[in-house]
Design a protein around this motif. Structure first.
Motif, PDB file in Angstrom:
ATOM      1  N   ALA A 138       0.833  -1.203   0.000  1.00  0.00           N
ATOM      2  CA  ALA A 138       0.000   0.000   0.000  1.00  0.00           C
ATOM      3  C   ALA A 138       0.869   1.254   0.000  1.00  0.00           C
ATOM      4  CB  ALA A 138      -0.930   0.001   1.213  1.00  0.00           C
ATOM      5  N   LEU A 139       1.956   1.253   0.753  1.00  0.00           N
ATOM      6  CA  LEU A 139       2.858   2.404   0.788  1.00  0.00           C
ATOM      7  C   LEU A 139       3.547   2.602  -0.565  1.00  0.00           C
ATOM      8  CD1 LEU A 139       4.449   1.900   4.319  1.00  0.00           C
ATOM      9  CD2 LEU A 139       2.707   3.576   3.664  1.00  0.00           C
ATOM     10  N   ASP A 140       3.936   1.502  -1.199  1.00  0.00           N
ATOM     11  CA  ASP A 140       4.539   1.601  -2.535  1.00  0.00           C
ATOM     12  C   ASP A 140       3.535   2.183  -3.524  1.00  0.00           C
ATOM     13  OD1 ASP A 140       6.916   0.554  -1.612  1.00  0.00           O
ATOM     14  OD2 ASP A 140       6.519  -1.484  -2.340  1.00  0.00           O
ATOM     15  N   ASP A 141       2.279   1.768  -3.406  1.00  0.00           N
ATOM     16  CA  ASP A 141       1.236   2.278  -4.289  1.00  0.00           C
ATOM     17  C   ASP A 141       1.031   3.770  -4.078  1.00  0.00           C
ATOM     18  OD1 ASP A 141      -1.189   1.798  -6.113  1.00  0.00           O
ATOM     19  OD2 ASP A 141      -2.135   2.657  -4.340  1.00  0.00           O
ATOM     20  N   MET A 142       1.055   4.207  -2.820  1.00  0.00           N
ATOM     21  CA  MET A 142       0.939   5.641  -2.547  1.00  0.00           C
ATOM     22  C   MET A 142       2.087   6.410  -3.194  1.00  0.00           C
ATOM     23  SD  MET A 142      -0.236   5.618   1.475  1.00  0.00           S
ATOM     24  CE  MET A 142      -0.090   7.413   1.632  1.00  0.00           C
ATOM     25  N   ALA A 143       3.297   5.902  -3.019  1.00  0.00           N
ATOM     26  CA  ALA A 143       4.465   6.582  -3.589  1.00  0.00           C
ATOM     27  C   ALA A 143       4.373   6.666  -5.108  1.00  0.00           C
ATOM     28  CB  ALA A 143       5.742   5.860  -3.174  1.00  0.00           C
ATOM     29  N   ARG A 154      -6.139   4.587  -0.968  1.00  0.00           N
ATOM     30  CA  ARG A 154      -4.887   3.875  -1.217  1.00  0.00           C
ATOM     31  C   ARG A 154      -4.224   3.311   0.029  1.00  0.00           C
ATOM     32  NH1 ARG A 154      -4.091   3.787  -6.318  1.00  0.00           N
ATOM     33  NH2 ARG A 154      -4.909   5.482  -7.625  1.00  0.00           N
ATOM     34  N   PHE A 155      -4.737   3.687   1.190  1.00  0.00           N
ATOM     35  CA  PHE A 155      -4.153   3.156   2.426  1.00  0.00           C
ATOM     36  C   PHE A 155      -5.227   2.681   3.392  1.00  0.00           C
ATOM     37  CE2 PHE A 155      -1.892   3.492   6.528  1.00  0.00           C
ATOM     38  CZ  PHE A 155      -0.781   2.715   6.234  1.00  0.00           C
ATOM     39  N   GLY A 156      -6.158   3.584   3.736  1.00  0.00           N
ATOM     40  CA  GLY A 156      -7.177   3.240   4.718  1.00  0.00           C
ATOM     41  C   GLY A 156      -7.946   1.989   4.349  1.00  0.00           C
ATOM     42  N   PHE A 157      -8.406   1.905   3.103  1.00  0.00           N
ATOM     43  CA  PHE A 157      -9.149   0.725   2.672  1.00  0.00           C
ATOM     44  C   PHE A 157      -8.236  -0.379   2.167  1.00  0.00           C
ATOM     45  CE2 PHE A 157     -12.865   3.439   2.809  1.00  0.00           C
ATOM     46  CZ  PHE A 157     -13.875   2.547   3.164  1.00  0.00           C
ATOM     47  N   ALA A 158      -7.139  -0.011   1.533  1.00  0.00           N
ATOM     48  CA  ALA A 158      -6.280  -1.018   0.913  1.00  0.00           C
ATOM     49  C   ALA A 158      -5.674  -1.975   1.939  1.00  0.00           C
ATOM     50  CB  ALA A 158      -5.168  -0.326   0.121  1.00  0.00           C
ATOM     51  N   VAL A 159      -5.255  -1.451   3.091  1.00  0.00           N
ATOM     52  CA  VAL A 159      -4.586  -2.304   4.081  1.00  0.00           C
ATOM     53  C   VAL A 159      -5.546  -3.332   4.690  1.00  0.00           C
ATOM     54  CG1 VAL A 159      -3.446  -2.338   6.332  1.00  0.00           C
ATOM     55  CG2 VAL A 159      -2.710  -0.711   4.570  1.00  0.00           C
ATOM     56  N   SER A 260      -7.907   5.793   8.466  1.00  0.00           N
ATOM     57  CA  SER A 260      -8.078   7.087   7.805  1.00  0.00           C
ATOM     58  C   SER A 260      -8.319   8.205   8.819  1.00  0.00           C
ATOM     59  CB  SER A 260      -9.232   7.010   6.809  1.00  0.00           C
ATOM     60  OG  SER A 260      -8.986   6.020   5.821  1.00  0.00           O
ATOM     61  N   LEU A 261      -9.296   7.997   9.701  1.00  0.00           N
ATOM     62  CA  LEU A 261      -9.575   9.012  10.716  1.00  0.00           C
ATOM     63  C   LEU A 261      -8.406   9.171  11.673  1.00  0.00           C
ATOM     64  CD1 LEU A 261     -13.289   8.149  11.575  1.00  0.00           C
ATOM     65  CD2 LEU A 261     -12.478  10.196  10.406  1.00  0.00           C
ATOM     66  N   GLY A 262      -7.771   8.042  12.009  1.00  0.00           N
ATOM     67  CA  GLY A 262      -6.629   8.098  12.915  1.00  0.00           C
ATOM     68  C   GLY A 262      -5.477   8.901  12.332  1.00  0.00           C
ATOM     69  N   THR A 263      -5.209   8.705  11.037  1.00  0.00           N
ATOM     70  CA  THR A 263      -4.144   9.470  10.395  1.00  0.00           C
ATOM     71  C   THR A 263      -4.476  10.956  10.383  1.00  0.00           C
ATOM     72  OG1 THR A 263      -3.541   7.587   8.995  1.00  0.00           O
ATOM     73  CG2 THR A 263      -2.807   9.781   8.276  1.00  0.00           C
ATOM     74  N   TRP A 264      -5.721  11.283  10.034  1.00  0.00           N
ATOM     75  CA  TRP A 264      -6.147  12.695  10.037  1.00  0.00           C
ATOM     76  C   TRP A 264      -5.935  13.318  11.418  1.00  0.00           C
ATOM     77  CZ3 TRP A 264     -10.908  14.708  12.313  1.00  0.00           C
ATOM     78  CH2 TRP A 264     -11.121  16.065  12.029  1.00  0.00           C
ATOM     79  N   LEU A 265      -6.279  12.576  12.461  1.00  0.00           N
ATOM     80  CA  LEU A 265      -6.109  13.097  13.812  1.00  0.00           C
ATOM     81  C   LEU A 265      -4.633  13.235  14.168  1.00  0.00           C
ATOM     82  CD1 LEU A 265      -7.662  13.899  16.414  1.00  0.00           C
ATOM     83  CD2 LEU A 265      -7.471  11.509  17.129  1.00  0.00           C
ATOM     84  N   LEU A 266      -3.830  12.249  13.801  1.00  0.00           N
ATOM     85  CA  LEU A 266      -2.410  12.280  14.131  1.00  0.00           C
ATOM     86  C   LEU A 266      -1.676  13.426  13.441  1.00  0.00           C
ATOM     87  CD1 LEU A 266      -1.748   8.450  13.987  1.00  0.00           C
ATOM     88  CD2 LEU A 266      -1.493   9.896  16.021  1.00  0.00           C
ATOM     89  N   LEU A 267      -2.141  13.804  12.248  1.00  0.00           N
ATOM     90  CA  LEU A 267      -1.516  14.935  11.560  1.00  0.00           C
ATOM     91  C   LEU A 267      -1.718  16.238  12.315  1.00  0.00           C
ATOM     92  CD1 LEU A 267      -2.304  14.160   7.804  1.00  0.00           C
ATOM     93  CD2 LEU A 267      -0.187  13.738   9.083  1.00  0.00           C
ATOM     94  N   GLN A 268      -2.667  16.248  13.230  1.00  0.00           N
ATOM     95  CA  GLN A 268      -2.902  17.418  14.071  1.00  0.00           C
ATOM     96  C   GLN A 268      -2.141  17.325  15.395  1.00  0.00           C
ATOM     97  OE1 GLN A 268      -7.273  18.236  14.287  1.00  0.00           O
ATOM     98  NE2 GLN A 268      -7.416  16.589  12.787  1.00  0.00           N
TER      99      GLN A 268
END
Length: 414
Positions: A138-143, A154-159, A260-268
């Motif tokens: 998934a990380l390679d796909d994002m890159a 590309r990450f939240g659902f893919a993993v 997805s929500l966790g990443t959004w929160l962590l970016l803050q």
């Protein structure tokens, strides 16, 4: 009240979700990841309040942590099996509701006994290389699709999708159809009454796979093939397919929303993002536990029906009444947390209700934790400068759903 009328009340409560007043819909709504005002106002009235009365059936809402644990653990006073009330049991097997979440002992014990050995600590350790591989892909796909990508897709659902398909042993040719059916399982916006019908697609696919495997074993090594080989004599195709569907149901959309929500929160919260990047297990565990409390994408637990008159908090719930536990509110109980509206991993405590509690606690809870640890640590290390690529006000969250999520999360990889 007659079972048929209780069933009608439950069906109406779901199918008319958009038409009822906001004062009743608030347990299925959020403001970002924060509770809406209606949920906080309900808490101010007490840990247990009467939410609505429909066709003579009273619906109660539980918001307090201690009362929530008591209700969720009380399988003597409350029933989870609502199949005879709202299920289409006269329809095709794939169109019927069921699974661990809506069964009671002894059926529940018999079915859970089948699944539990597949989720032991040793079995989960064997899955770690597969989880690592899915995350890396998934990380390679994002890159490859950067510098700006939709993290939800590309990450939240893919993993979690890749992990669940590998766990089940889902053939590659069936995965596209499998994913297509999953998206609408928890969304109540367009017609809540279809919530029981949208499950038919994935369940039918899994039942058919089990039936084919029983006749001519062909599936890749995975949970589906093992269940057929080890329990095919005791359980029919519908039961085995239903168990597999429960794994999908509990581990796909919920984990996708958490990532997805966790990443959004962590970016803050840069300090927590940095703690993940360092990867020290104790720090990572604290961040994950606080994310589970704070985000808790499953907003309400499966409804409970009182078997008899039961005392819940300061109220007497009558036999036949429906009790709904707000997992969102239970995780924000000020009696348990000094500042429940503040994300603070240093104050994280054990006992999250994000996976439920008691007899019906999610059997895949530790697999979900493994996914979160692995995925978030890898994401923070691969893209340490990850940043939101849109204005926060442009984000769209689910409007009315059992599992809360963000519809798209544009991020810049940095």
């Amino acid at each position: 009240m007659a079972p048929s009328l209780r069933g009608t009340a439950l069906r109406l409560a779901v199918s008319s979700a958009r038409r009822v007043p906001a004062s009743v819909r608030f347990p299925l709504q959020r403001d970002g990841v924060q509770p809406v005002a209606g949920l906080e106002a309900s808490r101010d009235r007490g840990d247990v309040v009467q939410l609505a009365r429909l066709l003579g059936t009273r619906f109660w809402l539980v918001t307090g942590y201690d009362v929530a644990r008591t209700v969720l653990a009380d399988s003597d006073g409350f029933a989870n099996d609502v199949r005879h009330l709202i299920g289409r049991q006269d329809r095709a097997p794939a169109e019927r509701i069921g699974g661990l979440g809506m069964t009671d002992p002894p059926d529940h014990d018999r079915l859970r006994h089948v699944l539990t050995p597949y989720f032991t600590r040793r079995r989960l350790a064997d899955l770690q290389p597969d989880v690592d591989r899915v995350v890396a892909e998934a990380l390679d796909d994002m890159a490859a699709h950067g510098p700006v990508v939709d993290l939800v897709e590309r990450f939240g659902f893919a993993v979690p999708f890749g992990v669940i398909c590998d766990l089940l042993g889902m053939p590659a040719l069936d995965r596209a159809e499998f994913r297509r059916h999953g998206a609408a399982r928890f969304d109540l916006r367009d017609a809540g009454g279809r919530i029981f019908d949208t499950a038919a697609g994935t369940r039918r696919l899994l039942i058919d796979l089990v039936a084919t495997e029983r006749r001519t074993p062909y599936l890749p090594a995975g949970l589906l093939s093992r269940m057929v080989a080890e329990h095919g004599r005791d359980l029919d195709d519908v039961e085995l397919g239903g168990l597999a569907d429960g794994i999908f149901l509990g581990g796909y959309e919920t984990s996708a929303s958490m990532l997805s929500l966790g990443t959004w929160l962590l970016l803050q919260h840069p300090a927590s993002w940095e703690a993940l990047r360092r990867g020290e297990r104790a720090e990572v565990d604290r961040v994950v536990e606080e994310l589970l409390r704070f985000v808790c994408p499953v907003q309400v637990a499966f409804p409970r029906i009182a078997r008899r008159d039961v005392r819940v908090g300061d109220h007497t719930v009558r036999a036949g009444d429906v009790v709904v536990v707000s997992l969102t509110a239970a995780g924000r109980d000020p009696a348990r947390h000094v500042d429940p509206s503040h994300f603070d991993p240093t104050a994280a405590s054990a006992g999250t209700l994000a996976f439920g509690h008691g007899l019906h606690r999610c059997v895949g809870a530790e697999l979900a934790r493994m996914e979160l640890r692995t995925a978030l640590v890898a994401l923070s290390r691969r893209f340490p400068d990850l940043a939101l690529a849109c204005e926060p006000d442009d984000l769209r969250f689910t409007e009315l759903a059992i599992v809360h999520g963000v519809e798209s999360l544009p991020v810049r990889l940095g």
